[in-house]
Motif scaffolding. Sequence first.
Motif: not given
Length: 165
Positions: A4-7, A136, A139-141, A143-144, A164-165
């Motif tokens: 998982e990616a998050s910011f 969270t 997908s990083r996309d 999040l963008q 941003y991770r």
Amino acid sequence: MAKEASFDIVSTVDMQEVDNAFQQAKKEISQRYDLKDSGADITLDKAKGQVTVSAPADFVAKQVMDVFGSKLIKRGIALTALTWGDPVAATGGSVRRTGTIINGIDKETASKISKDIRNTKLKVKVQIEGDKLRVTSGSRDTLQEVIAFVKGQDYGQPLQFTNYR
């Protein structure tokens, strides 16, 4: 493998930069020909995050506020980080205005941001953690897309996107 990616969405103001802008504004007020002997004054309480402008008239108070605002902008601080109260009559017919520096996201604004992000129907999870929001997704996309969406909205205060991770 599915990490998982998050910011985080936060609203912080660098008080040192506010202090620097305050010092510059105070110096300009003492040197500017139309404000020099007007009796206008500006004070900063860093602990409370408040700026107080005292002036003989509301017009002069607005000029002092404009000077301070221009110094904040030059220092990279958005004017939405400062909310000014109504003019209050002070002694001798003068006017006092108090501005509060917004630091952190209050619960109402946080829930509004969270609701708006959920309404985009993107596959993200939003958590309110005190005075910040954590978003969270797999997908990083995505999040963008969320960052772009939130930047396009107006919540009445400056927002930053960190961790941003």
